[in-house]
Every structure is written in structure tokens, then in C-alpha cells.
Design a protein around this motif. Structure first.
Motif, PDB file in Angstrom:
ATOM      1  N   ILE A 163       0.866  -1.183   0.000  1.00 36.98           N
ATOM      2  CA  ILE A 163       0.000   0.000   0.000  1.00 36.98           C
ATOM      3  C   ILE A 163       0.899   1.228   0.000  1.00 36.98           C
ATOM      4  CG2 ILE A 163      -1.723   1.317   1.290  1.00 36.98           C
ATOM      5  CD1 ILE A 163      -2.643  -1.440   2.442  1.00 36.98           C
ATOM      6  N   HIS A 164       0.653   2.144  -0.936  1.00 36.73           N
ATOM      7  CA  HIS A 164       1.490   3.342  -1.074  1.00 36.73           C
ATOM      8  C   HIS A 164       0.607   4.576  -1.068  1.00 36.73           C
ATOM      9  CE1 HIS A 164       4.236   5.957  -3.817  1.00 36.73           C
ATOM     10  NE2 HIS A 164       4.534   6.150  -2.542  1.00 36.73           N
ATOM     11  N   ASN A 165       0.897   5.490  -0.169  1.00 31.01           N
ATOM     12  CA  ASN A 165       0.223   6.787  -0.126  1.00 31.01           C
ATOM     13  C   ASN A 165       1.265   7.870  -0.305  1.00 31.01           C
ATOM     14  OD1 ASN A 165      -2.476   5.865   0.542  1.00 31.01           O
ATOM     15  ND2 ASN A 165      -1.607   5.307   2.508  1.00 31.01           N
ATOM     16  N   MET A 166       0.947   8.810  -1.160  1.00 30.68           N
ATOM     17  CA  MET A 166       1.851   9.937  -1.409  1.00 30.68           C
ATOM     18  C   MET A 166       1.015  11.206  -1.357  1.00 30.68           C
ATOM     19  SD  MET A 166       4.531  10.434  -4.560  1.00 30.68           S
ATOM     20  CE  MET A 166       3.424   9.666  -5.703  1.00 30.68           C
ATOM     21  N   ASP A 167       1.563  12.238  -0.702  1.00 27.93           N
ATOM     22  CA  ASP A 167       0.848  13.506  -0.590  1.00 27.93           C
ATOM     23  C   ASP A 167       1.854  14.642  -0.684  1.00 27.93           C
ATOM     24  OD1 ASP A 167      -1.346  15.217  -0.210  1.00 27.93           O
ATOM     25  OD2 ASP A 167      -1.022  15.283   1.955  1.00 27.93           O
ATOM     26  N   ILE A 168       1.411  15.740  -1.234  1.00 22.41           N
ATOM     27  CA  ILE A 168       2.219  16.957  -1.275  1.00 22.41           C
ATOM     28  C   ILE A 168       1.383  18.069  -0.671  1.00 22.41           C
ATOM     29  CG2 ILE A 168       3.402  18.632  -2.742  1.00 22.41           C
ATOM     30  CD1 ILE A 168       3.778  16.366  -4.773  1.00 22.41           C
ATOM     31  N   THR A 169       1.901  18.665   0.395  1.00 19.60           N
ATOM     32  CA  THR A 169       1.234  19.805   1.013  1.00 19.60           C
ATOM     33  C   THR A 169       1.904  21.075   0.497  1.00 19.60           C
ATOM     34  OG1 THR A 169       2.715  19.968   2.927  1.00 19.60           O
ATOM     35  CG2 THR A 169       0.881  18.392   3.090  1.00 19.60           C
ATOM     36  N   ASP A 170       1.564  22.204   1.078  1.00 19.87           N
ATOM     37  CA  ASP A 170       2.192  23.463   0.678  1.00 19.87           C
ATOM     38  C   ASP A 170       3.676  23.512   1.028  1.00 19.87           C
ATOM     39  OD1 ASP A 170      -0.140  24.466  -0.408  1.00 19.87           O
ATOM     40  OD2 ASP A 170      -0.726  25.498   1.423  1.00 19.87           O
ATOM     41  N   THR A 171       4.123  22.629   1.923  1.00 23.15           N
ATOM     42  CA  THR A 171       5.518  22.674   2.368  1.00 23.15           C
ATOM     43  C   THR A 171       6.245  21.337   2.331  1.00 23.15           C
ATOM     44  OG1 THR A 171       4.828  22.360   4.669  1.00 23.15           O
ATOM     45  CG2 THR A 171       5.107  24.642   3.906  1.00 23.15           C
ATOM     46  N   GLU A 172       5.514  20.221   2.198  1.00 25.37           N
ATOM     47  CA  GLU A 172       6.138  18.911   2.364  1.00 25.37           C
ATOM     48  C   GLU A 172       5.690  17.886   1.322  1.00 25.37           C
ATOM     49  OE1 GLU A 172       6.619  18.635   7.182  1.00 25.37           O
ATOM     50  OE2 GLU A 172       4.768  17.871   6.301  1.00 25.37           O
ATOM     51  N   VAL A 173       6.589  16.923   1.097  1.00 28.12           N
ATOM     52  CA  VAL A 173       6.271  15.704   0.360  1.00 28.12           C
ATOM     53  C   VAL A 173       6.230  14.584   1.388  1.00 28.12           C
ATOM     54  CG1 VAL A 173       7.072  14.027  -1.346  1.00 28.12           C
ATOM     55  CG2 VAL A 173       7.418  16.458  -1.750  1.00 28.12           C
ATOM     56  N   VAL A 174       5.165  13.784   1.365  1.00 29.46           N
ATOM     57  CA  VAL A 174       5.017  12.670   2.295  1.00 29.46           C
ATOM     58  C   VAL A 174       4.837  11.395   1.480  1.00 29.46           C
ATOM     59  CG1 VAL A 174       3.663  11.687   4.191  1.00 29.46           C
ATOM     60  CG2 VAL A 174       3.859  14.182   3.958  1.00 29.46           C
ATOM     61  N   GLN A 175       5.710  10.416   1.721  1.00 29.89           N
ATOM     62  CA  GLN A 175       5.614   9.107   1.073  1.00 29.89           C
ATOM     63  C   GLN A 175       5.440   8.065   2.164  1.00 29.89           C
ATOM     64  OE1 GLN A 175       6.195   8.225  -2.337  1.00 29.89           O
ATOM     65  NE2 GLN A 175       7.731   9.620  -3.099  1.00 29.89           N
ATOM     66  N   GLU A 176       4.395   7.251   2.060  1.00 30.48           N
ATOM     67  CA  GLU A 176       4.144   6.200   3.037  1.00 30.48           C
ATOM     68  C   GLU A 176       3.940   4.875   2.323  1.00 30.48           C
ATOM     69  OE1 GLU A 176       1.672   8.676   6.437  1.00 30.48           O
ATOM     70  OE2 GLU A 176       0.593   7.376   5.055  1.00 30.48           O
ATOM     71  N   ILE A 177       4.507   3.819   2.899  1.00 26.61           N
ATOM     72  CA  ILE A 177       4.173   2.476   2.438  1.00 26.61           C
ATOM     73  C   ILE A 177       3.752   1.669   3.640  1.00 26.61           C
ATOM     74  CG2 ILE A 177       5.599   2.458   0.358  1.00 26.61           C
ATOM     75  CD1 ILE A 177       7.706   0.864   1.904  1.00 26.61           C
ATOM     76  N   GLU A 178       2.805   0.784   3.414  1.00 24.79           N
ATOM     77  CA  GLU A 178       2.348  -0.106   4.495  1.00 24.79           C
ATOM     78  C   GLU A 178       2.457  -1.539   3.989  1.00 24.79           C
ATOM     79  OE1 GLU A 178      -1.124  -0.688   7.833  1.00 24.79           O
ATOM     80  OE2 GLU A 178      -1.466   0.740   6.212  1.00 24.79           O
ATOM     81  N   ILE A 179       3.089  -2.366   4.795  1.00 18.67           N
ATOM     82  CA  ILE A 179       3.247  -3.767   4.496  1.00 18.67           C
ATOM     83  C   ILE A 179       2.236  -4.506   5.355  1.00 18.67           C
ATOM     84  CG2 ILE A 179       4.790  -5.749   4.480  1.00 18.67           C
ATOM     85  CD1 ILE A 179       5.690  -2.439   3.340  1.00 18.67           C
ATOM     86  N   ILE A 180       1.330  -5.244   4.720  1.00 17.40           N
ATOM     87  CA  ILE A 180       0.284  -5.962   5.431  1.00 17.40           C
ATOM     88  C   ILE A 180       0.771  -7.374   5.742  1.00 17.40           C
ATOM     89  CG2 ILE A 180      -2.099  -6.778   5.314  1.00 17.40           C
ATOM     90  CD1 ILE A 180      -1.777  -3.701   5.301  1.00 17.40           C
ATOM     91  N   LYS A 181       0.549  -7.804   7.004  1.00 17.68           N
ATOM     92  CA  LYS A 181       0.884  -9.186   7.394  1.00 17.68           C
ATOM     93  C   LYS A 181       0.020 -10.139   6.613  1.00 17.68           C
ATOM     94  CE  LYS A 181       1.125  -7.793  12.092  1.00 17.68           C
ATOM     95  NZ  LYS A 181       0.651  -8.045  13.437  1.00 17.68           N
ATOM     96  N   LYS A 182       0.614 -11.243   6.230  1.00 15.12           N
ATOM     97  CA  LYS A 182      -0.166 -12.246   5.484  1.00 15.12           C
ATOM     98  C   LYS A 182      -0.389 -13.462   6.326  1.00 15.12           C
ATOM     99  CE  LYS A 182       1.221 -10.599   1.044  1.00 15.12           C
ATOM    100  NZ  LYS A 182       1.636 -10.823  -0.265  1.00 15.12           N
TER     101      LYS A 182
END
Length: 103
Positions: free
Chosen positions: A84-103
Motif C-alpha cells: 500500500i502506497h500513499n503519497m501527498d504533497i502539502t504546501d511545504t512537504e512531500v510525504v511518502q508512506e508504504i504499508e506492508i500488510i501481514k499475510k
């Protein structure tokens, strides 16, 4: 796990490149457990605001010629591993998140 490390390496490398020459540049790295698995986040401020819709395209960069492959390859690894990958850009920041789900 090797692909997760590569993805995080790309996110961190991009954050370092963007903030290294900024007077007040910063990077925030978070790793935490979630109910579903693990979440990793890399946040940095920026000099030049990137285009969110273009960031994962091959060759897109705000840093000059012959660049722009990192996020493209990270996205390929993310798709391959069903991360799972979430990416966001605010007025001041770049945010990159990944989530690894347990299987």
C-alpha cells in the motif's frame, strides 16, 4: 524485505537530494507497527514543489536532466509486492508512506 529496503532507500535518497542545499531542510522518517502490519513514512520539505500526478512517471524530475528514475522504479516494486502506497504533497512537504500488510 529486500524490495521494501530498496523502496525506502529511494524515498530517503530523494528526500536527501531535495533538502541537502536548503537552509532549513528537514527529513522525518517513521517506522511503526499497525494493526495490519508495518507502516514506513518519509517526509521532507522542498524547494521546488513537484507535480503529484507526474512523480511516478519515468523520467520526471525537479532536479535536472538525466534523472527521474527512482520513484518510477519504486512504484514498480510497490506494484510487484502489493504494498500500500500513499503519497501527498502539502504546501511545504512531500510525504511518502508504504504499508506492508501481514499475510
Amino acid at each position: 524485505m529486500k524490495d521494501v529496503i530498496r523502496i525506502l532507500g529511494i524515498f530517503i535518497d530523494n528526500a536527501i537530494e531535495e533538502t541537502r542545499n536548503m537552509e532549513n531542510g528537514y527529513i522525518i522518517i517513521v517506522a511503526m507497527n499497525t494493526e495490519q502490519g508495518c507502516l514506513f513514512s518519509v517526509t521532507n520539505n522542498y524547494k521546488t514543489k513537484p507535480e503529484l500526478a507526474l512523480m511516478q512517471q519515468r523520467g520526471y524530475t525537479t532536479k535536472g536532466e538525466n534523472r527521474g528514475m527512482g520513484l518510477y522504479w519504486a512504484e514498480e516494486l510497490i506494484k510487484k509486492n502489493e504494498i500500500i502506497h500513499n503519497m501527498d504533497i502539502t504546501d511545504t512537504e512531500v510525504v511518502q508512506e508504504i504499508e506492508i500488510i501481514k499475510k
